[in-house]
Design an enzyme around this catalytic site. Sequence first.
Site, PDB file in Angstrom:
ATOM      1  N   LEU A 155     -24.933  13.476  -5.060  1.00  0.00           N
ATOM      2  CA  LEU A 155     -26.179  13.531  -4.289  1.00  0.00           C
ATOM      3  C   LEU A 155     -25.937  13.198  -2.819  1.00  0.00           C
ATOM      4  N   LEU A 178      -4.076   1.773   5.756  1.00  0.00           N
ATOM      5  CA  LEU A 178      -4.683   0.744   4.910  1.00  0.00           C
ATOM      6  C   LEU A 178      -6.171   1.062   4.692  1.00  0.00           C
ATOM      7  N   GLU A 221       0.855  -1.197   0.000  1.00  0.00           N
ATOM      8  CA  GLU A 221       0.000   0.000   0.000  1.00  0.00           C
ATOM      9  C   GLU A 221       0.881   1.233   0.000  1.00  0.00           C
ATOM     10  N   LYS A 222       0.599   2.142  -0.928  1.00  0.00           N
ATOM     11  CA  LYS A 222       1.479   3.309  -1.048  1.00  0.00           C
ATOM     12  C   LYS A 222       1.263   4.338   0.063  1.00  0.00           C
ATOM     13  N   HIS A 246     -44.617  -7.055  11.411  1.00  0.00           N
ATOM     14  CA  HIS A 246     -45.400  -5.817  11.447  1.00  0.00           C
ATOM     15  C   HIS A 246     -45.103  -5.086  12.749  1.00  0.00           C
ATOM     16  N   ALA A 269     -17.492  -1.055  -3.296  1.00  0.00           N
ATOM     17  CA  ALA A 269     -16.616  -1.759  -2.369  1.00  0.00           C
ATOM     18  C   ALA A 269     -16.946  -3.251  -2.306  1.00  0.00           C
ATOM     19  N   HIS A 270     -18.248  -3.571  -2.234  1.00  0.00           N
ATOM     20  CA  HIS A 270     -18.604  -4.991  -2.080  1.00  0.00           C
ATOM     21  C   HIS A 270     -18.344  -5.778  -3.358  1.00  0.00           C
ATOM     22  N   MET A 310     -18.200   0.426  -9.714  1.00  0.00           N
ATOM     23  CA  MET A 310     -17.144   0.811  -8.774  1.00  0.00           C
ATOM     24  C   MET A 310     -17.735   0.805  -7.371  1.00  0.00           C
TER      25      MET A 310
HETATM   26  P1  FAD Z   1      -9.431   1.384  -3.570  1.00  0.00           P
HETATM   27  O1  FAD Z   1     -10.296   1.371  -2.395  1.00  0.00           O
HETATM   28  O2  FAD Z   1      -9.378   2.622  -4.385  1.00  0.00           O
HETATM   29  O3  FAD Z   1      -7.976   1.032  -3.053  1.00  0.00           O
HETATM   30  C1  FAD Z   1      -6.861   1.043  -3.883  1.00  0.00           C
HETATM   31  C2  FAD Z   1      -5.618   1.206  -3.046  1.00  0.00           C
HETATM   32  O4  FAD Z   1      -4.483   0.954  -3.850  1.00  0.00           O
HETATM   33  C3  FAD Z   1      -5.445   2.622  -2.492  1.00  0.00           C
HETATM   34  O5  FAD Z   1      -5.248   2.571  -1.106  1.00  0.00           O
HETATM   35  C4  FAD Z   1      -4.195   3.134  -3.202  1.00  0.00           C
HETATM   36  O6  FAD Z   1      -3.418   4.002  -2.410  1.00  0.00           O
HETATM   37  C5  FAD Z   1      -3.462   1.845  -3.486  1.00  0.00           C
HETATM   38  N1  FAD Z   1      -2.503   1.925  -4.604  1.00  0.00           N
HETATM   39  C6  FAD Z   1      -2.733   2.417  -5.850  1.00  0.00           C
HETATM   40  N2  FAD Z   1      -1.639   2.257  -6.622  1.00  0.00           N
HETATM   41  C7  FAD Z   1      -0.704   1.662  -5.842  1.00  0.00           C
HETATM   42  C8  FAD Z   1       0.622   1.227  -6.067  1.00  0.00           C
HETATM   43  N3  FAD Z   1       1.202   1.341  -7.259  1.00  0.00           N
HETATM   44  N4  FAD Z   1       1.296   0.685  -5.038  1.00  0.00           N
HETATM   45  C9  FAD Z   1       0.722   0.543  -3.823  1.00  0.00           C
HETATM   46  N5  FAD Z   1      -0.545   0.914  -3.549  1.00  0.00           N
HETATM   47  C10 FAD Z   1      -1.249   1.460  -4.558  1.00  0.00           C
HETATM   48  N6  FAD Z   1     -18.696   2.017  -2.541  1.00  0.00           N
HETATM   49  C11 FAD Z   1     -19.657   1.321  -1.909  1.00  0.00           C
HETATM   50  O7  FAD Z   1     -19.826   0.126  -2.176  1.00  0.00           O
HETATM   51  N7  FAD Z   1     -20.446   1.895  -0.950  1.00  0.00           N
HETATM   52  C12 FAD Z   1     -20.316   3.203  -0.616  1.00  0.00           C
HETATM   53  O8  FAD Z   1     -21.037   3.694   0.244  1.00  0.00           O
HETATM   54  C13 FAD Z   1     -19.324   3.971  -1.287  1.00  0.00           C
HETATM   55  N8  FAD Z   1     -19.150   5.268  -0.965  1.00  0.00           N
HETATM   56  C14 FAD Z   1     -18.172   5.987  -1.602  1.00  0.00           C
HETATM   57  C15 FAD Z   1     -18.039   7.329  -1.284  1.00  0.00           C
HETATM   58  C16 FAD Z   1     -17.059   8.084  -1.912  1.00  0.00           C
HETATM   59  C17 FAD Z   1     -16.919   9.551  -1.555  1.00  0.00           C
HETATM   60  C18 FAD Z   1     -16.195   7.479  -2.858  1.00  0.00           C
HETATM   61  C19 FAD Z   1     -15.105   8.271  -3.513  1.00  0.00           C
HETATM   62  C20 FAD Z   1     -16.332   6.143  -3.180  1.00  0.00           C
HETATM   63  C21 FAD Z   1     -17.332   5.383  -2.559  1.00  0.00           C
HETATM   64  N9  FAD Z   1     -17.535   4.045  -2.865  1.00  0.00           N
HETATM   65  C22 FAD Z   1     -18.521   3.334  -2.242  1.00  0.00           C
HETATM   66  C23 FAD Z   1     -16.693   3.360  -3.872  1.00  0.00           C
HETATM   67  C24 FAD Z   1     -15.620   2.531  -3.162  1.00  0.00           C
HETATM   68  O9  FAD Z   1     -14.846   3.379  -2.342  1.00  0.00           O
HETATM   69  C25 FAD Z   1     -14.739   1.850  -4.191  1.00  0.00           C
HETATM   70  O10 FAD Z   1     -15.546   1.106  -5.081  1.00  0.00           O
HETATM   71  C26 FAD Z   1     -13.761   0.907  -3.514  1.00  0.00           C
HETATM   72  O11 FAD Z   1     -12.937   1.590  -2.609  1.00  0.00           O
HETATM   73  C27 FAD Z   1     -12.896   0.191  -4.547  1.00  0.00           C
HETATM   74  O12 FAD Z   1     -12.031  -0.672  -3.900  1.00  0.00           O
HETATM   75  P2  FAD Z   1     -10.658  -1.113  -4.529  1.00  0.00           P
HETATM   76  O13 FAD Z   1     -10.079  -2.086  -3.552  1.00  0.00           O
HETATM   77  O14 FAD Z   1     -10.835  -1.538  -5.919  1.00  0.00           O
HETATM   78  O15 FAD Z   1      -9.755   0.216  -4.590  1.00  0.00           O
HETATM   79  P1  NAI Z   2     -21.437   8.523 -11.069  1.00  0.00           P
HETATM   80  O1  NAI Z   2     -21.067   7.753 -12.260  1.00  0.00           O
HETATM   81  O2  NAI Z   2     -22.290   7.899 -10.030  1.00  0.00           O
HETATM   82  O3  NAI Z   2     -22.210   9.857 -11.494  1.00  0.00           O
HETATM   83  C1  NAI Z   2     -21.647  10.793 -12.348  1.00  0.00           C
HETATM   84  C2  NAI Z   2     -22.760  11.644 -12.915  1.00  0.00           C
HETATM   85  O4  NAI Z   2     -22.174  12.718 -13.586  1.00  0.00           O
HETATM   86  C3  NAI Z   2     -23.643  10.902 -13.905  1.00  0.00           C
HETATM   87  O5  NAI Z   2     -24.986  11.151 -13.599  1.00  0.00           O
HETATM   88  C4  NAI Z   2     -23.238  11.490 -15.251  1.00  0.00           C
HETATM   89  O6  NAI Z   2     -24.281  11.504 -16.178  1.00  0.00           O
HETATM   90  C5  NAI Z   2     -22.829  12.893 -14.840  1.00  0.00           C
HETATM   91  N1  NAI Z   2     -21.858  13.550 -15.708  1.00  0.00           N
HETATM   92  C6  NAI Z   2     -20.774  13.005 -16.297  1.00  0.00           C
HETATM   93  N2  NAI Z   2     -20.090  13.945 -16.952  1.00  0.00           N
HETATM   94  C7  NAI Z   2     -20.742  15.115 -16.767  1.00  0.00           C
HETATM   95  C8  NAI Z   2     -20.511  16.458 -17.166  1.00  0.00           C
HETATM   96  N3  NAI Z   2     -19.452  16.787 -17.895  1.00  0.00           N
HETATM   97  N4  NAI Z   2     -21.397  17.412 -16.791  1.00  0.00           N
HETATM   98  C9  NAI Z   2     -22.468  17.087 -16.025  1.00  0.00           C
HETATM   99  N5  NAI Z   2     -22.731  15.836 -15.610  1.00  0.00           N
HETATM  100  C10 NAI Z   2     -21.871  14.864 -15.960  1.00  0.00           C
HETATM  101  O7  NAI Z   2     -20.051   9.037 -10.478  1.00  0.00           O
HETATM  102  P2  NAI Z   2     -19.688   9.665  -9.068  1.00  0.00           P
HETATM  103  O8  NAI Z   2     -20.907  10.196  -8.400  1.00  0.00           O
HETATM  104  O9  NAI Z   2     -18.539  10.549  -9.313  1.00  0.00           O
HETATM  105  O10 NAI Z   2     -19.187   8.403  -8.271  1.00  0.00           O
HETATM  106  C11 NAI Z   2     -18.066   7.630  -8.747  1.00  0.00           C
HETATM  107  C12 NAI Z   2     -18.192   6.213  -8.333  1.00  0.00           C
HETATM  108  O11 NAI Z   2     -18.075   6.062  -6.941  1.00  0.00           O
HETATM  109  C13 NAI Z   2     -19.509   5.634  -8.749  1.00  0.00           C
HETATM  110  O12 NAI Z   2     -19.267   4.747  -9.808  1.00  0.00           O
HETATM  111  C14 NAI Z   2     -20.019   4.905  -7.576  1.00  0.00           C
HETATM  112  O13 NAI Z   2     -20.187   3.553  -7.872  1.00  0.00           O
HETATM  113  C15 NAI Z   2     -18.969   5.062  -6.488  1.00  0.00           C
HETATM  114  N6  NAI Z   2     -19.665   5.520  -5.288  1.00  0.00           N
HETATM  115  C16 NAI Z   2     -20.561   4.683  -4.692  1.00  0.00           C
HETATM  116  C17 NAI Z   2     -21.296   5.093  -3.615  1.00  0.00           C
HETATM  117  C18 NAI Z   2     -22.282   4.170  -3.028  1.00  0.00           C
HETATM  118  O14 NAI Z   2     -22.250   2.991  -3.322  1.00  0.00           O
HETATM  119  N7  NAI Z   2     -23.177   4.633  -2.176  1.00  0.00           N
HETATM  120  C19 NAI Z   2     -21.127   6.414  -3.036  1.00  0.00           C
HETATM  121  C20 NAI Z   2     -20.181   7.229  -3.756  1.00  0.00           C
HETATM  122  C21 NAI Z   2     -19.481   6.766  -4.824  1.00  0.00           C
END
Ligand code: FAD
Ligand code: NAI
Length: 467
Positions: free
Chosen positions: A186, A37, A32-33, A445, A321-322, A319
Amino acid sequence: MQYDLTIIGSGPGGYVAAIRAAQLGMKTALIEKYDSLGGTCLNVGCIPSKALLDSSEHFHNAKEHFAAHGIKTSSLEIDLAQMINRKDEVVSQTVSGIDFLMKKNKIDVLHGLGAFKDPHTIIVTDNKGETREISSKKTIIATGSKPITPSAFNYDKKRVITSTEALNISKVPKKMVVIGGGVIGLELGSVYARLGTEITVVEYLDRIIPGMDGDCSKELMRSLKKLGFTFHLRHMVTKVNAGKNNVKIEVQKRDSDETFEISADYCLVAIGRRPYTEGLQLENASVSVDEKGRVIVDDHLRTTHADIYAIGDVIRGAMLAHKAEEEGIFVVEQLAGQKPHINYNLIPGVVYTWPEVAAVGQTEEELKEKKVEYKVGKFPYKALGRARASMDVDGMVKILADKNTDEVLGVHIVGARAADMISEAVVAMEYRASAEDIARMSHAHPTYTEAVREAALMATENRPIHI
Ligand code: FAD
Ligand code: NAI
């Protein structure tokens, strides 16, 4: 050092894969960079955003709903610094939980940037520039994603921000423009709207949360408008110019030349995320990426090199986490000779606004496009005793079932606790339940889950009890 399996990236994909590998007896390393973690999810994603969503919802309830419940408050105030501190505390507790799990499972954690020297050798460079070389029989790339920030938006991390900075604002803004009516826009827009910020969303398409069922978009938009959101659908941002204390956003109607400008304290860019592979030196390992920068994988999640796999945000698919976790387990179990399976159609999606939105399976739009014959059952929250008791009457459960076989094809919920309720639908659909199966099961219920049963009754025979 020689490992059976090395995982690059410690997000939910990477750290879960590491634990499963250790359980299956593999000598495992996790690179992890960053110092902490947990990846995007634990540090700047799922966990901190939900902490702020919960805090802001408490404030909003106290301000808007306590009086109706017969609770009087005086001098209600926001202590944003404390709200952010609590969020940081939640993150640090969660991250230290992962440190504990790594030790418990005897996983070697190497902090530093991982880069391929060749397909079986990885160089880890720590933040002091010191390098270590490890060799590994198999490797999983789990390096996640970063926000998309087009150059015309002039992302400066101060006034033009992404979700990462939006989790650490020091003063409640008066006005925030959100580019993108998707999940991040949102959810984080809701946090600040509840605290009193005027939120304007500019969305390119003709509806918010465009990947979800159209009825969910409509329901959620109605609720968010009540919270004070303004929406410009079918609009695009052409330029963002940041000043010292404010930001100007140039907006254009998508289908005409009409333009206007909005001033705000912040502009939150939330238009999606891109796969992150910088620094990995994939070319040294013969690993290829596609036109969107995603690591190319086959059905086994194997990359273009047979001993290297990739999972999570860095590959195709949702994209979430699960989803990343499932893929981590899937790869490791395959390596151990097992025959795991992922049903991508049944990975639920949740938006943690209030009301929450949760869905699994196919949307009505998808069924129409595929010309599948279907039936619809829709039940409104306002007809539920439980919803009236808690004053959470916005929302509905929608069940889509095959017209001929009654098999449930999609479940879409907008409403209180939808995030937890969707699990019933996942279980039912994993067992290929019919709408009648759900309708004939007892639902306690008074609960919100009664809306699932009622929607199933409607889908199966159009005979709901309470409407
Ligand atoms: P990541 O979690 O992005 O982890 C990748 C890791 O790799 C990072 O720690 C990074 O530093 C490390 N890394 C990268 N390159 C290198 C390298 N060369 N060497 C060593 N380490 C490296 N998903 C949900 O399911 N539910 C949610 O409620 C949700 N909320 C979100 C809210 C926000 C604001 C955001 C931004 C995302 C949210 N997501 C949510 C999306 C979720 O965070 C991602 O889908 C998830 O973290 C992806 O997991 P991952 O393991 O693929 O990568
Ligand atoms: P997103 O893909 O959910 O939404 C991006 C929105 O921006 C779309 O509605 C798209 O039509 C619009 N858009 C794209 N380009 C545009 C432009 N130039 N001008 C105006 N609108 C534009 O992406 P978001 O919200 O950035 O989230 C990224 C990822 O993170 C998602 O894929 C999501 O799966 C994950 N995430 C998941 C969460 C959860 O599971 N609760 C919470 C937050 C993020």
